[in-house]
Design an enzyme around this catalytic site. Structure first.
Site, PDB file in Angstrom:
ATOM      1  N   GLY A  13       5.129  -7.593  -4.477  1.00  0.00           N
ATOM      2  CA  GLY A  13       4.104  -7.021  -3.602  1.00  0.00           C
ATOM      3  C   GLY A  13       2.744  -7.023  -4.281  1.00  0.00           C
ATOM      4  N   GLN A  14       1.762  -6.407  -3.609  1.00  0.00           N
ATOM      5  CA  GLN A  14       0.366  -6.443  -4.071  1.00  0.00           C
ATOM      6  C   GLN A  14       0.213  -5.881  -5.486  1.00  0.00           C
ATOM      7  OE1 GLN A  14      -2.331  -3.667  -2.288  1.00  0.00           O
ATOM      8  NE2 GLN A  14      -4.155  -4.883  -2.717  1.00  0.00           N
ATOM      9  N   TYR A 141       4.217   7.502   6.803  1.00  0.00           N
ATOM     10  CA  TYR A 141       4.033   7.097   5.396  1.00  0.00           C
ATOM     11  C   TYR A 141       3.588   8.310   4.568  1.00  0.00           C
ATOM     12  CZ  TYR A 141       1.664   4.566   1.528  1.00  0.00           C
ATOM     13  OH  TYR A 141       1.221   4.102   0.314  1.00  0.00           O
TER      14      TYR A 141
HETATM   15  C1  AKB Z   1      -2.306   2.050   2.833  1.00  0.00           C
HETATM   16  O1  AKB Z   1      -3.403   1.771   3.355  1.00  0.00           O
HETATM   17  O2  AKB Z   1      -1.296   2.346   3.470  1.00  0.00           O
HETATM   18  C2  AKB Z   1      -2.228   2.060   1.321  1.00  0.00           C
HETATM   19  C3  AKB Z   1      -2.462   3.429   0.769  1.00  0.00           C
HETATM   20  C4  AKB Z   1      -3.802   4.026   0.807  1.00  0.00           C
HETATM   21  O3  AKB Z   1      -1.548   4.025   0.281  1.00  0.00           O
HETATM   22  N1  AKB Z   1      -3.159   1.139   0.774  1.00  0.00           N
END
Ligand code: AKB
Length: 311
Positions: A13-14, A141
């Site tokens: 991943g990144q 998230y």
């Molecule tokens: C996202 O945009 O989901 C990620 C983060 C800020 O965790 N880059």
């Protein structure tokens, strides 16, 4: 002293691609095992295929390579997680439990797990967001990252697990592409500026978010992992930041190199996610506890991004 043997989960991943290269340079090729759900076509170095939800396979790899340190990077990011909430919860939480349990059982010694500015929500103070504040994330998230933070601290306090974590802001690098995040526009904009001299942003003009150049993020991560245990006073996750900007400001920085660059706007569902996040972060604790200090501001990052993408 026995050298650490490192496993990176989600190495393609990144963050993983850049972290793997830096760790291999620092500790030696044979000390770092990469793993991901799929191998790259040109996968380099020690690699094992691993779905982080497959606990038996994880234990098999740890045993085979005598792994002592795990960097767990496999996760669904904010935008993708909104489209698949149940799977995001399963991957982000049960992946973490598999690794924390291995540390609790003494099979591995140290764990790195990334959190995010997504742990904050609309009721959090948005400017200079402190380490300790109201946290009511409204994305799947963010909810999984906040729950993960609480479990990291719990495993440290109850079982002595040496787990360390950073709340990453948006990360920007030229070596690897981001996938599924709300801050991804700040990477795409550089590529489109070089290719087409124009970009259509999915976040609106004034959407200011905390960001960091990838070299700073990798340095922060490794500094935290190498810090003496007694200096790590926060076992949930540390606020860190590099800079803050909005699409207008990054466009102005790009125009210093490409004067005819144009920026349009087509905000989508990611706008609501960005609007729930902080605009800037107070990272006093990371600076005081383990010496964090960013090296890149917006213009320094723009110069490196454009030069490297062009090359
Ligand atoms: C996202 O945009 O989901 C990620 C983060 C800020 O965790 N880059």
């Amino acid at each position: 002293m026995k050298k650490e043997k490192i496993l990176i989960i989600g190495s393609n991943g990144q963050i993983g691609l850049e972290l793997a290269a830096t760790l291999r340079q620092r500790y030696g090729q044979d000390q770092v095992v990469c793993s991901d759900i799929r191998a790259l076509e040109n996968q380099e170095g020690l690699f094992e295929q691993l779905d982080v939800l497959d606990k038996d396979r994880f234990y098999e790899i740890v045993k085979k390579h005598e792994i002592s340190q795990v960097y767990l990077l496999a996760a669904l990011l904010s935008a993708t997680a909104e489209k698949n909430p149940k799977f995001a919860w399963d991957l982000n939480m049960n992946g973490l439990f598999n690794i924390l349990d291995a540390a609790k059982e003494g099979i591995i010694k140290q764990v790195y797990w990334p959190s995010s500015i997504a742990v904050f929500g609309p009721s959090t103070p948005r400017v200079s967001t402190p380490q300790y504040t109201v946290m009511e994330p409204n994305t799947i998230y963010g909810i999984s990252k906040l729950a993960g933070e609480r479990f990291c601290e719990y495993y440290h306090q109850k079982y002595g697990v040496d787990v360390r974590s950073i709340r990453y802001p948006g990360l920007i690098g030229w070596k690897s592409a981001p996938g599924g995040g709300t801050t991804d526009y700040a990477v795409h904009i550089y590529h489109e500026a070089i290719k087409n001299k124009t970009y259509n942003s999915f976040l609106s003009a004034g959407t200011t978010l905390p960001m960091m150049y990838m070299d700073d993020a990798i340095r922060a991560t490794i500094s935290l992992m190498e810090a003496a245990p007694e200096s790590i006073k926060i076992r949930s996750s540390y606020n860190v930041t590099g800079m803050s900007f909005n699409p207008e400001e990054i466009a102005a920085s790009i125009r210093k190199h490409i004067p005819d660059f144009t920026l349009g706007y087509a905000p989508d569902f990611r706008q609501a996610i960005a609007d729930s996040w902080p605009q800037s972060i107070d990272d006093t604790e990371a600076r005081e506890h383990w010496g964090w200090k960013p090296a890149f501001d917006l213009d320094a990052m723009t110069a490196v991004m454009l030069n490297n993408i062009k090359a």
